[in-house]
Structures are given as structure tokens and as C-alpha cells.
Design a protein around this motif. Structure first.
Motif, PDB file in Angstrom:
ATOM      1  N   SER A 138      67.404   0.875  -4.781  1.00 10.34           N
ATOM      2  CA  SER A 138      66.432   0.387  -6.075  1.00 10.34           C
ATOM      3  C   SER A 138      66.873   1.068  -7.234  1.00 10.34           C
ATOM      4  O   SER A 138      67.298   2.198  -7.191  1.00 10.34           O
ATOM      5  CB  SER A 138      64.967   0.943  -5.600  1.00 10.34           C
ATOM      6  OG  SER A 138      64.510   0.223  -4.313  1.00 10.34           O
ATOM      7  N   VAL A 139      66.691   0.407  -8.298  1.00  8.48           N
ATOM      8  CA  VAL A 139      66.946   1.092  -9.550  1.00  8.48           C
ATOM      9  C   VAL A 139      65.916   2.014 -10.075  1.00  8.48           C
ATOM     10  O   VAL A 139      64.647   1.425 -10.234  1.00  8.48           O
ATOM     11  CB  VAL A 139      67.249   0.110 -10.702  1.00  8.48           C
ATOM     12  CG1 VAL A 139      67.646   0.652 -12.072  1.00  8.48           C
ATOM     13  CG2 VAL A 139      68.382  -0.799 -10.406  1.00  8.48           C
ATOM     14  N   GLY A 140      66.235   3.180 -10.269  1.00  9.92           N
ATOM     15  CA  GLY A 140      64.975   4.133 -10.361  1.00  9.92           C
ATOM     16  C   GLY A 140      64.270   4.072 -11.751  1.00  9.92           C
ATOM     17  O   GLY A 140      64.980   3.134 -12.611  1.00  9.92           O
ATOM     18  N   PRO A 141      63.303   4.724 -12.279  1.00 10.55           N
ATOM     19  CA  PRO A 141      62.673   4.609 -13.269  1.00 10.55           C
ATOM     20  C   PRO A 141      63.524   4.958 -14.578  1.00 10.55           C
ATOM     21  O   PRO A 141      63.360   4.529 -15.768  1.00 10.55           O
ATOM     22  CB  PRO A 141      61.434   5.554 -13.140  1.00 10.55           C
ATOM     23  CG  PRO A 141      61.303   5.832 -11.613  1.00 10.55           C
ATOM     24  CD  PRO A 141      62.517   5.572 -11.168  1.00 10.55           C
ATOM     25  N   ALA A 142      64.429   5.956 -14.399  1.00 12.47           N
ATOM     26  CA  ALA A 142      65.213   6.203 -15.294  1.00 12.47           C
ATOM     27  C   ALA A 142      66.370   5.343 -15.492  1.00 12.47           C
ATOM     28  O   ALA A 142      67.409   5.568 -16.388  1.00 12.47           O
ATOM     29  CB  ALA A 142      66.018   7.695 -15.199  1.00 12.47           C
ATOM     30  N   VAL A 176      79.123   8.178  -4.586  1.00 14.95           N
ATOM     31  CA  VAL A 176      79.448   8.097  -5.994  1.00 14.95           C
ATOM     32  C   VAL A 176      78.451   8.947  -6.779  1.00 14.95           C
ATOM     33  O   VAL A 176      78.868   9.140  -7.609  1.00 14.95           O
ATOM     34  CB  VAL A 176      79.112   6.454  -6.110  1.00 14.95           C
ATOM     35  CG1 VAL A 176      79.069   6.163  -7.573  1.00 14.95           C
ATOM     36  CG2 VAL A 176      79.966   5.468  -5.480  1.00 14.95           C
ATOM     37  N   GLY A 177      77.056   8.980  -6.213  1.00 14.75           N
ATOM     38  CA  GLY A 177      76.092   9.808  -6.974  1.00 14.75           C
ATOM     39  C   GLY A 177      75.478   8.940  -7.930  1.00 14.75           C
ATOM     40  O   GLY A 177      75.194   7.762  -7.587  1.00 14.75           O
ATOM     41  N   ASP A 178      74.761   9.448  -8.809  1.00 10.14           N
ATOM     42  CA  ASP A 178      73.955   8.869  -9.734  1.00 10.14           C
ATOM     43  C   ASP A 178      74.750   7.990 -10.756  1.00 10.14           C
ATOM     44  O   ASP A 178      75.488   8.444 -11.120  1.00 10.14           O
ATOM     45  CB  ASP A 178      73.073   9.855 -10.606  1.00 10.14           C
ATOM     46  CG  ASP A 178      71.917  10.281  -9.488  1.00 10.14           C
ATOM     47  OD1 ASP A 178      71.607   9.636  -8.592  1.00 10.14           O
ATOM     48  OD2 ASP A 178      71.257  11.185  -9.887  1.00 10.14           O
ATOM     49  N   GLU A 196      79.231  -5.855 -13.016  1.00  7.49           N
ATOM     50  CA  GLU A 196      79.549  -4.498 -13.542  1.00  7.49           C
ATOM     51  C   GLU A 196      79.390  -3.451 -12.604  1.00  7.49           C
ATOM     52  O   GLU A 196      80.352  -2.548 -12.400  1.00  7.49           O
ATOM     53  CB  GLU A 196      78.968  -4.296 -14.772  1.00  7.49           C
ATOM     54  CG  GLU A 196      79.430  -5.360 -15.902  1.00  7.49           C
ATOM     55  CD  GLU A 196      78.581  -5.286 -17.233  1.00  7.49           C
ATOM     56  OE1 GLU A 196      79.175  -5.814 -18.394  1.00  7.49           O
ATOM     57  OE2 GLU A 196      77.352  -4.617 -17.186  1.00  7.49           O
ATOM     58  N   ILE A 197      78.268  -3.424 -11.897  1.00  8.85           N
ATOM     59  CA  ILE A 197      77.870  -2.367 -10.888  1.00  8.85           C
ATOM     60  C   ILE A 197      78.806  -2.344 -10.031  1.00  8.85           C
ATOM     61  O   ILE A 197      79.354  -1.279  -9.555  1.00  8.85           O
ATOM     62  CB  ILE A 197      76.378  -2.726 -10.518  1.00  8.85           C
ATOM     63  CG1 ILE A 197      75.566  -2.368 -11.595  1.00  8.85           C
ATOM     64  CG2 ILE A 197      76.283  -1.597  -9.369  1.00  8.85           C
ATOM     65  CD1 ILE A 197      75.371  -0.966 -12.152  1.00  8.85           C
ATOM     66  N   ALA A 198      79.288  -3.577  -9.381  1.00  9.10           N
ATOM     67  CA  ALA A 198      80.195  -3.682  -8.303  1.00  9.10           C
ATOM     68  C   ALA A 198      81.639  -3.249  -8.605  1.00  9.10           C
ATOM     69  O   ALA A 198      82.198  -2.520  -7.901  1.00  9.10           O
ATOM     70  CB  ALA A 198      80.434  -5.145  -7.638  1.00  9.10           C
ATOM     71  N   ALA A 199      82.086  -3.413  -9.881  1.00 10.37           N
ATOM     72  CA  ALA A 199      83.333  -2.828 -10.354  1.00 10.37           C
ATOM     73  C   ALA A 199      83.181  -1.272 -10.583  1.00 10.37           C
ATOM     74  O   ALA A 199      84.228  -0.350 -10.114  1.00 10.37           O
ATOM     75  CB  ALA A 199      83.749  -3.534 -11.770  1.00 10.37           C
ATOM     76  N   ALA A 200      82.244  -0.891 -11.003  1.00 11.02           N
ATOM     77  CA  ALA A 200      81.848   0.753 -11.123  1.00 11.02           C
ATOM     78  C   ALA A 200      82.059   1.326  -9.739  1.00 11.02           C
ATOM     79  O   ALA A 200      82.350   2.458  -9.798  1.00 11.02           O
ATOM     80  CB  ALA A 200      80.708   0.947 -12.105  1.00 11.02           C
ATOM     81  N   ILE A 201      81.296   0.800  -8.838  1.00 15.80           N
ATOM     82  CA  ILE A 201      81.221   1.579  -7.764  1.00 15.80           C
ATOM     83  C   ILE A 201      82.729   1.627  -6.899  1.00 15.80           C
ATOM     84  O   ILE A 201      82.971   2.627  -6.280  1.00 15.80           O
ATOM     85  CB  ILE A 201      80.166   0.734  -6.458  1.00 15.80           C
ATOM     86  CG1 ILE A 201      78.889   0.977  -7.025  1.00 15.80           C
ATOM     87  CG2 ILE A 201      80.429   1.045  -5.140  1.00 15.80           C
ATOM     88  CD1 ILE A 201      77.670   0.038  -6.359  1.00 15.80           C
TER      89      ILE A 201
END
Length: 415
Positions: A66-70, A78-80, A90-95
Motif C-alpha cells: 500500500s502507498v502510505g499517507p506520505a 529497497v526501503g522507503d 516508473e516504480i517497477a524500473a526504480a525497484i
């Protein structure tokens, strides 16, 4: 083709096939949709290992997040990472890039990020069933009103408004209690992650009469976590101390046996020439040789026992590290879920406040019970770049995930 070139070509083909496999899922591409808090993603990571020529599935990373409130996403190894405002690709590439850099991998893992669930939208005001609803693509204001049961109509609005008011107040109390409990739980988890044995209640809820009981419940959980971890670590420390004492005892036995072996060897050396000259019988010589062999065998047994004890100490040390890591991993997951639940409860509290205000407005009753067909006015509350703005809307205005649709009655001519 030489063997090495064939292997490299096969590796490139496998990596391309892996990327195609992960991207083939029907939800893998979500267009240009930009993520936001409460969006749920399904993440799968796999890696083509060039050296072995095999696929590796990252089961420790795969799962729903889940994407958090922040606006952040917490992924193991990977971390936050910032997710709000980005697309799934974009998220897939970053991971994949983060995993390759952090773990110093030769081949970059391929990540597939799919929309598991859009964050919901909310509708309040003059609809039959105000509340929270799952978001669907291509949603407009008119479709949202239809999902909520259409415009609210009631022949006897007075009793209905009274019922709505009671319901809204009851729901507000429930969600507000949930909000306070989640805020205290979040403070307890933060203290647990920091290794603290106590925590302070958030300032936002200071003075609430429910606070002492909620804090006491969370303190019991915090104390239990620390007690369980400390007992396990203490047991492992005691085991290591016992093993260390055993090693020292075995070392002393080795020293003693070595002295006896040296004496036996000296005796064997002294009687050897006598046996050669026939001054003593061979039985005594063989007995001395057997004594030296037995002593050296015992020394070898003691050294093997010492090695086994040292291996047990190493395992106990690793078990202690694993116990701490397991607790940290569980607390991190709890923290993420608590943030998501808290964000949802705060939205619900705000919505119930609006319903209470509308159910208490006498002007609304006059508008609905009038002979003229009422006209509805629409507006959207939308969060963009951390700021909430209210936008005038029409029936064909697109609705985005997380939007709050406000439906009001237009003032009548008599007003």
C-alpha cells in the motif's frame, strides 16, 4: 558459435523473455495513472542469473503493498521510496535499479508492478447512500452519483434527517475512536522500532478521556514484545556462556592429556633401545606405544568437541540476529498498515462531520420538500501536491481516485 558466446546469447534471450513475462499481466500497465496514498500495488520481482542460466523468483519481495499517507512505498531490500505522482512502470524500473545497486547484482532484476486496487473515492451530501466506494476507471460525477444510489428523496424528510443525524454521529464516534487508537498504536510501534521501553501519547489526542485505557493496552503489547525478545536473547547468551565454559574445560583437558602424551612418548623413547637390545620384552614396548596412541586420540576428540562448540556459538549468535530482524520486519509491516488504516479513518471522520452538518441544516429540508424539482450542485475535493482544493464540477467531470464528491441542493427561488 563458441560456447561462451552461446551462453551470453542465451542469457540475453532469457532476460528479454523474463521482462516480457512480467509485463504480460493484464494489470501491469495502468496507462499514465499517477499513484497516490491508499493505492494498493501487486509487486513481483524475478531475476535471470547469467552464471547459473536460471530464473530466480524473489519471493521475499513479491506481494501486495500500500502507498502510505506520505506517498511512500516500503519494499524489502529497497526501503522507503517515493511513489506518489509516479506511474507503475516508473516504480517497477526504480525497484529493479535499487535492488541491483543495493545488493551489487550483476544482472538487474525485472520488476512487475500492477494496480491491485485503486484508492477509493468518497461522496457526501444529497445522495441516497453517501460514503466510500471502490474506484473504477473512467468514473464521472454522474456515474459516482449513480453508484451512490442517485439523489436522495424522502417523502417524510424530517424523520429521515433525524435518522441520518443519529447515524452520522454514531459513525463519527466509531471512526474517531479508531483514529485515536491507530495514532497511539503508531506511537507504540515507533517506540518498539527504536528499542524504547515506553512511549508518549501523541499530542493531537492529549486530554481525551479514552486515552489512558488505550495507552495501557499498547504499553502491554510493547512490554510483551521486549520481554519476548529479551528472554530469547538471554537464553542464547546463556547457551553461548555454557558453550564457552565447555570450550575452556576441554582446553584444560587437552593440556592435561598433552602432558601425559609427552610423558608417555618420553617413556617410549627411553625403552625403545632397550627393546632392540632384548633387555625388555616386546609386550612392554607395545603397551607404551598403545598408551601414546590412546592419549593422542583423546586429544583429537577434545579438539573436535571444541570445534563443535564454536559452531554452536556461531549459530546462537546468528539466531539472536534473526530474532531481532524478525521483530523489526513485523513491526515495519505493522507500521505501514497502521498508516494506511489511520489515513482511511481520518477521511471517514471528516466525511461524517460533513454528514452531521448537512443533516442539521434546516434549509436543506425546505429545498427538498418544495414543489420545484431540485437542482444539484457538485464540487470535488482533490489533493494535489499535498494541498487540498475544491473544484466546481459538472455531471461529466472526471473523478480521480481519492476525490471527495460533494453533492448539494441549489437554493430555490424562494430563498
Amino acid at each position: 558459435m563458441p560456447g561462451s558466446l552461446l551462453f551470453r546469447a542465451h542469457g540475453r534471450f532469457a532476460a528479454i523473455a523474463l521482462a516480457a513475462l512480467l509485463a504480460a499481466s493484464p494489470l501491469a500497465v495502468a496507462g499514465e495513472y499517477r499513484l497516490g496514498p491508499q493505492d494498493k500495488l501487486h509487486i513481483r520481482v524475478a531475476e535471470w542469473q547469467t552464471v547459473d542460466g536460471t530464473f530466480r523468483d524473489w519471493s521475499a519481495v513479491n506481494g501486495e503493498y500500500s502507498v502510505g499517507p506520505a506517498g511512500t512505498l516500503s519494499v524489502p531490500f529497497v526501503g522507503d521510496m517515493q511513489a506518489a505522482g509516479k506511474t507503475t512502470s516508473e516504480i517497477a524500473a526504480a525497484i529493479g535499479l535499487a535492488l541491483q545497486r543495493k545488493l551489487a547484482l550483476t544482472d538487474k532484476p525485472e520488476a512487475s508492478v500492477e494496480m491491485a486496487q485503486f484508492r477509493p473515492f468518497y461522496i457526501s451530501g444529497e445522495v441516497q447512500n453517501p460514503g466510500q466506494f471502490p474506484y473504477v476507471p473512467d468514473l464521472t460525477v454522474l456515474k459516482a452519483v449513480s453508484i451512490a444510489g442517485g439523489m436522495r428523496r424522502n417523502a417524510d424528510l424530517g424523520p429521515q434527517l433525524a435518522k441520518d443525524l443519529v447515524t452520522a454521529k454514531g459513525n463519527f464516534d466509531i471512526y474517531d475512536d479508531q483514529r485515536i487508537r491507530l495514532m497511539v498504536k503508531r506511537a507504540r510501534i515507533d517506540a518498539d522500532l527504536a528499542g524504547k521501553t515506553s512511549f508518549e501519547a501523541p499530542k493531537e489526542v492529549e486530554g481525551d478521556p479514552r486515552l489512558p485505557t488505550i495507552v495501557a493496552d499498547e504499553m502491554a503489547i510493547l512490554t510483551s514484545d521486549h520481554k519476548a525478545l529479551n528472554l530469547k536473547l538471554q537464553a542464547l547468551d546463556d547457551l553461548k556462556a555454557t558453550l564457552q565454559a565447555e570450550i575452556e574445560s576441554l582446553q584444560k583437558k587437552i593440556d592435561n592429556q598433552q602432558k601425559q602424551a609427552d610423558l608417555a612418548q618420553q617413556q617410549l623413547t627411553s625403552i625403545g633401545p632397550l627393546a632392540q637390545k632384548g633387555l625388555i620384552n616386546n609386550t612392554r614396548l607395545l603397551s607404551s606405544q598403545q598408551a601414546v596412541t590412546d592419549l593422542q586420540g583423546k586429544i583429537l576428540d577434545y579438539e573436535t568437541a571444541i570445534l563443535t562448540a564454536k559452531q554452536s556459538i556461531s549459530k546462537a549468535t546468528q539466531d539472536a540476529i534473526d530474532a531481532q530482524n524478525t521483530l523489526t520486519s513485523r513491526l515495519t509491516a505493522d507500521r505501514q498498515q497502521t498508516e494506511a488504516d489511520l489515513n482511511e479513518s481520518m477521511l471517514r471522520v471528516g466525511m461524517q462531520k460533513g454528514l452531521i452538518a448537512q443533516a442539521s441544516d434546516p434549509a436543506m429540508t425546505a429545498a427538498i420538500t418544495g414543489s420545484q424539482e431540485p437542482t444539484l450542485l457538485y464540487s470535488l475535493l482533490r489533493v494535489a501536491d499535498g494541498k487540498t482544493s475544491e473544484i466546481e464540477a459538472k455531471e461529466d467531470t472526471p473523478v480521480l481516485p481519492g476525490d471527495v464528491i460533494k453533492v448539494k441542493l441549489a437554493p430555490t427561488a424562494s430563498q
